[in-house]
Motif scaffolding. Structure first.
Motif, mmCIF file in Angstrom:
data_model
loop_
_atom_site.group_PDB
_atom_site.id
_atom_site.type_symbol
_atom_site.label_atom_id
_atom_site.label_comp_id
_atom_site.label_asym_id
_atom_site.label_seq_id
_atom_site.Cartn_x
_atom_site.Cartn_y
_atom_site.Cartn_z
ATOM 1 N N VAL A 44 -0.966 4.837 11.811
ATOM 2 C CA VAL A 44 -2.720 5.547 11.662
ATOM 3 C C VAL A 44 -3.581 4.617 11.411
ATOM 4 N N ARG A 45 -5.070 5.248 12.558
ATOM 5 C CA ARG A 45 -5.832 4.522 12.456
ATOM 6 C C ARG A 45 -7.191 5.859 13.130
ATOM 7 N N THR B 164 -1.251 -2.473 5.858
ATOM 8 C CA THR B 164 -2.310 -1.722 5.628
ATOM 9 C C THR B 164 -3.474 -2.685 5.784
ATOM 10 N N TYR B 165 -4.300 -1.926 6.303
ATOM 11 C CA TYR B 165 -6.137 -2.327 6.870
ATOM 12 C C TYR B 165 -6.910 -2.196 5.659
ATOM 13 N N TYR B 166 -7.845 -3.319 5.671
ATOM 14 C CA TYR B 166 -9.283 -2.891 4.426
ATOM 15 C C TYR B 166 -10.496 -3.274 5.231
ATOM 16 N N ASN B 167 -11.389 -3.333 4.712
ATOM 17 C CA ASN B 167 -12.458 -3.875 5.288
ATOM 18 C C ASN B 167 -13.123 -4.830 4.790
ATOM 19 N N ASP B 168 -12.253 -5.131 3.423
ATOM 20 C CA ASP B 168 -13.263 -6.622 2.791
ATOM 21 C C ASP B 168 -12.027 -7.044 1.250
ATOM 22 N N PRO B 169 -12.452 -7.576 0.947
ATOM 23 C CA PRO B 169 -11.099 -8.096 0.664
ATOM 24 C C PRO B 169 -11.229 -7.264 -1.312
ATOM 25 N N VAL B 170 -12.089 -7.589 -1.902
ATOM 26 C CA VAL B 170 -11.729 -6.113 -3.073
ATOM 27 C C VAL B 170 -11.397 -5.419 -2.916
ATOM 28 N N ASN B 171 -11.637 -4.178 -1.615
ATOM 29 C CA ASN B 171 -10.892 -2.816 -1.237
ATOM 30 C C ASN B 171 -9.186 -3.297 -1.626
ATOM 31 N N GLU C 47 12.249 10.033 5.682
ATOM 32 C CA GLU C 47 11.286 11.484 5.410
ATOM 33 C C GLU C 47 9.895 10.318 4.566
ATOM 34 N N PHE C 48 9.810 9.509 3.682
ATOM 35 C CA PHE C 48 9.124 9.103 2.982
ATOM 36 C C PHE C 48 8.513 8.285 4.205
ATOM 37 N N LYS C 49 8.576 7.078 5.185
ATOM 38 C CA LYS C 49 7.637 7.364 5.622
ATOM 39 C C LYS C 49 6.530 7.999 6.778
ATOM 40 N N ASP C 50 6.906 9.566 6.570
ATOM 41 C CA ASP C 50 6.433 10.384 7.418
ATOM 42 C C ASP C 50 4.944 10.615 6.109
ATOM 43 N N LEU C 51 5.731 10.924 5.243
ATOM 44 C CA LEU C 51 5.358 11.514 3.503
ATOM 45 C C LEU C 51 3.275 10.028 3.805
ATOM 46 N N MET C 52 4.236 8.701 3.672
ATOM 47 C CA MET C 52 2.644 8.028 3.592
ATOM 48 C C MET C 52 2.472 8.090 5.042
ATOM 49 N N GLU C 53 3.203 8.762 6.368
ATOM 50 C CA GLU C 53 2.026 8.285 7.517
ATOM 51 C C GLU C 53 0.812 9.255 6.933
ATOM 52 N N LYS C 54 1.687 10.649 6.512
ATOM 53 C CA LYS C 54 0.474 11.438 6.227
ATOM 54 C C LYS C 54 -0.839 11.502 5.309
ATOM 55 N N VAL C 55 -0.533 10.603 3.598
ATOM 56 C CA VAL C 55 -1.176 10.035 3.028
ATOM 57 C C VAL C 55 -2.408 9.683 3.549
ATOM 58 N N TYR C 56 -1.949 7.995 4.034
ATOM 59 C CA TYR C 56 -2.469 6.744 4.729
ATOM 60 C C TYR C 56 -3.837 7.557 5.877
ATOM 61 N N ARG C 57 -3.316 8.420 6.356
ATOM 62 C CA ARG C 57 -4.369 9.257 6.666
ATOM 63 C C ARG C 57 -5.317 9.745 6.344
ATOM 64 N N LEU D 236 -7.390 7.227 5.311
ATOM 65 C CA LEU D 236 -8.450 6.881 6.375
ATOM 66 C C LEU D 236 -9.622 8.072 6.847
ATOM 67 N N ASN D 237 -8.904 9.199 6.568
ATOM 68 C CA ASN D 237 -10.596 10.135 7.137
ATOM 69 C C ASN D 237 -11.417 9.839 5.350
ATOM 70 N N ASP D 238 -11.291 9.427 4.059
ATOM 71 C CA ASP D 238 -11.786 9.409 3.255
ATOM 72 C C ASP D 238 -12.760 7.594 3.147
ATOM 73 N N ASN D 239 -12.068 6.938 4.285
ATOM 74 C CA ASN D 239 -12.814 5.790 4.691
ATOM 75 C C ASN D 239 -12.722 4.382 3.793
ATOM 76 N N LYS D 240 -11.331 5.322 3.220
ATOM 77 C CA LYS D 240 -10.255 4.206 1.904
ATOM 78 C C LYS D 240 -9.821 3.281 2.284
ATOM 79 N N ILE D 241 -9.414 3.371 3.790
ATOM 80 C CA ILE D 241 -8.306 2.314 4.267
ATOM 81 C C ILE D 241 -8.958 1.849 6.102
ATOM 82 N N LYS D 242 -9.156 1.146 6.722
ATOM 83 C CA LYS D 242 -9.248 0.853 7.863
ATOM 84 C C LYS D 242 -7.960 1.717 9.078
ATOM 85 N N GLY D 243 -6.304 1.668 8.338
ATOM 86 C CA GLY D 243 -5.613 1.747 8.584
ATOM 87 C C GLY D 243 -4.586 1.201 8.314
#
Length: 263
Positions: A262-263, A84-91, A43-53, A56-63
């Motif tokens: 999540v992509r 978790t994938y990011y665009n730059d080292p600061v993020n 249940e936790f990982k399914d929750l995390m998938e929705k949160v990270y999606r 992604l929609n908010d451009n906070k992560i790449k995937g």
């Protein structure tokens, strides 16, 4: 002639810019869950998938990926790998704070009130432990169109460059091993390969300095790749491979199956 030179320089700058835009920064969370909480963790990982999606929609992560460990050095230490994938080292270093995660949870579960969301989120976090976290930067990867989807198989090979051979090892991965993996991909024996450098932790006591990700569409492709032997290698190529292997210590190899993405 002058125009041609300027055109070539512009082309090189554009190519450099494209490579910079394609740089990937990744956080690897190695996660442990007690045996009596495995079903809760689903249940936790399914929750995390929705949160990270939402992230992604908010451009906070790449995937975001969630992998279930199949084999490794010590499976009692952890059973899952979350990337978790990011665009730059600061993020990457800032990550997603708890407040932001809570906000995304509210968006993912609009039918719940604030108290219910907080309870859901805190209960989910309470059932897991993260014994190891790695901050990585991708250095080089193969050219491919590998499709990431649940059921994909990957081996995560943690390496430590031998003392005084850091640069030599990185050159070996890029100039010697990458072409070998590229050839396997073109022959249908592999899906994707990438080489990453550890950003944190640093220092001589760090357990690993690099990581390679080797991806396969299924177990059949994986075992075919393990049985493959390149008989066409020249003596010079064999020496280069041997020198590359001697420049690092392969600390651990973890085999895992992709469960959520999540992509």
């Amino acid at each position: 002639m002058k125009k041609i030179v300027l055109f070539l320089i512009f082309g090189l700058l554009m190519a450099t810019g494209v490579r910079a835009q394609q740089a990937q920064y990744m956080v690897f969370d190695f996660i442990k869950v007690e045996n009596d909480q495995i079903f809760d963790y689903i249940e936790f990982k399914d929750l995390m998938e929705k949160v990270y999606r939402q992230a992604l929609n908010d451009n906070k992560i790449k995937g975001w990926d969630f992998w279930a460990l199949q084999s490794g050095a010590d499976q009692s230490a952890f059973q899952y790998i979350m990337i978790t994938y990011y665009n730059d080292p600061v993020n990457m270093m800032n990550g997603l704070d708890e407040s932001t995660m809570m906000d995304y949870t509210k968006i993912a579960y609009p039918h719940l009130n604030d108290a219910q969301v907080a309870n859901l989120f805190q209960n989910a976090l309470a059932i897991k432990d993260t014994p190891m976290r790695l901050y990585m930067k991708q250095i080089v990867s193969t050219d491919d169109n590998f499709q990431m989807k649940p059921g994909v198989l990957a081996s995560f090979d943690l390496m430590k460059a031998n003392e005084g051979m850091f640069d030599q090892y990185e050159q070996a991965e890029e100039l010697v091993f990458r072409p070998i993996h590229q050839k396997r991909i073109e022959q249908g024996m592999m899906g994707h390969w990438s080489f990453l450098r550890t950003a944190l932790p640093l220092g001589s006591e760090a357990k690993s300095t690099h990581l390679t990700m080797n991806m396969y569409k299924d177990y059949m492709q994986f075992f075919n790749a393990q049985a493959y032997e390149d008989l066409d290698q020249t003596e010079e190529e064999q020496k280069a491979v041997s020198a590359g292997l001697n420049s690092r210590d392969q600390k651990w190899v973890y085999l895992a199956i992709l469960e959520n993405i999540v992509r």
